[in-house]
Design a protein around this motif. Structure first.
Motif, short mmCIF file in Angstrom:
data_model
loop_
_atom_site.label_atom_id
_atom_site.label_comp_id
_atom_site.label_asym_id
_atom_site.label_seq_id
_atom_site.Cartn_x
_atom_site.Cartn_y
_atom_site.Cartn_z
N LYS A 147 42.21 22.07 51.78
CA LYS A 147 42.41 23.31 52.75
C LYS A 147 40.74 23.95 52.73
O LYS A 147 40.29 24.29 53.80
N ASP A 158 43.61 25.23 47.14
CA ASP A 158 44.04 23.81 47.55
C ASP A 158 42.63 23.18 48.19
O ASP A 158 41.92 23.59 49.21
N THR A 166 47.32 27.14 46.49
CA THR A 166 48.15 26.19 46.09
C THR A 166 49.68 27.23 45.77
O THR A 166 50.68 26.27 45.86
N ASP A 167 49.48 27.97 45.34
CA ASP A 167 50.75 29.04 44.94
C ASP A 167 51.10 30.04 45.89
O ASP A 167 50.37 31.23 45.63
N GLN A 168 51.76 29.74 46.89
CA GLN A 168 51.75 30.89 47.87
C GLN A 168 52.51 32.13 47.55
O GLN A 168 53.54 32.10 46.91
#
Ligand SMILES: [Mg+2]
Length: 367
Positions: A358, A355, A332-334
């Motif tokens: 995903k 995620d 979620t935190d790319q």
């Protein structure tokens, strides 16, 4: 707090293009997400990557090792007793990335319990790390174009070039990449044991004009005499990677004079054994660079959090953007490489969340 379960989720994410190395061809990431659950609801995450030709692990074997051996051994244990739990599972030989993933997950959990990033708990500082782009082992111009794009798009200034296809094409690839990235950029090569010792001496001598910083695994580690001879005859530092996956192996490689640098991969040695590797290398005057086990953003975040905390690691470029070959990401935190560096997260633990949509899409166990 107690460990209530260890979840192992195999997932497969296609690559943009096949990755060719001297040791095999890969078309997708076949990894396993490891989640350590606790009775207080906190969950730690880590990533294992199957590399049959390096560690003899597969997605199936990683899941089986966790379900049959590691989860039963750790159920009910205090998840903060990280060092003790690493020792408690050390009877399990091989299974490098499986054990590494669990150790990272426990460190991630420790971060979540305390509300602190892993780098703060390990060394206290969060030094940004210069990112190394690993180039495809293709034609010389292909590699050069890829390097130019990495400079233009992300400001990358360190490159690893895979070699071992033949002296002429290897030298041509290095020459083209140097021409593309200029004199100031760092370039090192990885032969994945693809050369014989004598070939390595010939090749590295032929590449002497292109300013190589290191050569990684030039020749088979079993050929101890050849390795020692080549380390003495080539003008670049030899780095041990797959020949030094444990502290004992690293000590042997460094003290025998076969290598003067270690590739540190938290995906295979967790944080616990990686810290020991950094200490051994430091004591023997050897360099330590973050390597990648084809890490997704989960493994990369772990590697970044670890390396940032150690001056001796953070001063070197690290292989921290292998995820650029992935067609999608689970986190979620790319992570985004800017001006050639990655900055460690301020979030607790390794600093990334999963995620769930995903994960449902890419998991292959039909759950
Ligand atoms: Mg390597």
């Amino acid at each position: 707090m107690k460990i209530t379960s260890i979840e192992a989720v195999p997932f497969t994410i296609p690559y943009h293009h096949p990755i060719v190395a001297a040791s095999g061809v890969l078309n997708s990431a076949e990894h396993v997400l490891v989640r350590v659950h606790t009775d207080e609801g906190l969950v730690g995450i880590g990533e294992a990557s199957s590399r049959s030709f390096v560690y003899g692990e597969s997605q199936t074997s990683i899941v089986a090792a966790i379900q049959q051996w590691l989860e039963p051994a750790l159920l009910g244990a205090d998840p903060l007793a990280v060092e003790d739990l690493y020792e408690k599972t050390s009877w399990l030989i091989a299974n490098n990335t499986t054990r590494g993933a669990i150790d990272v997950a426990l460190h991630d959990l420790r971060g979540k319990v305390t509300g602190m990033p892993s780098w703060r708990l390990l060394g206290g500082v969060s030094t940004p790390i210069r990112v190394t782009r690993i180039l495809t082992m293709g034609e010389a111009e292909e590699a050069a174009d890829e390097a130019r794009r990495a400079v233009a798009e992300s400001g990358i200034s360190s490159f690893k070039v895979k070699v071992g296809t033949g002296l002429r094409s290897d030298v041509a690839r290095i020459a083209a990449v140097r021409e593309a990235v200029g004199d100031q950029a760092t370039i090192y090569v990885d032969a994945n044991h693809g050369w014989r010792a004598e070939e390595a001496i010939r090749a590295l001598t032929a590449m002497a004009d292109y300013g190589l910083d290191l050569v990684e695994e030039p020749s088979p580690a079993e050929d101890m005499i050849g390795r020692q001879r080549l380390a003495q005859h080539v003008p670049v530092t030899v780095m041990a990677d797959e020949s030094a996956p444990t502290v004992a192996d690293a000590a042997r490689e460094l003290t025998s004079g076969s290598a003067r640098a270690l590739s540190i991969k938290t995906t295979r040695t967790g944080f616990t054994e990686s810290a020991r590797l950094v200490a051994v290398a430091g004591a023997l005057g050897a360099r330590t660079l973050l390597g990648t086990q084809a890490d997704s953003m989960v493994g990369t975040a772990a590697s970044l959090a670890f390396g940032s905390a150690f001056r001796q690691v953070a001063c070197e470029p690290g292989e921290l953007d292998y995820f650029n070959v992935f067609t999608d990401h689970l986190v979620t935190d790319q992570l985004v490489v800017k001006e050639g560096v990655l900055i460690p997260s301020e979030l607790p633990g390794i600093g990334v969340g999963i995620d769930e949509d995903k994960l449902r899409h890419y998991r292959i166990d039909n759950r």
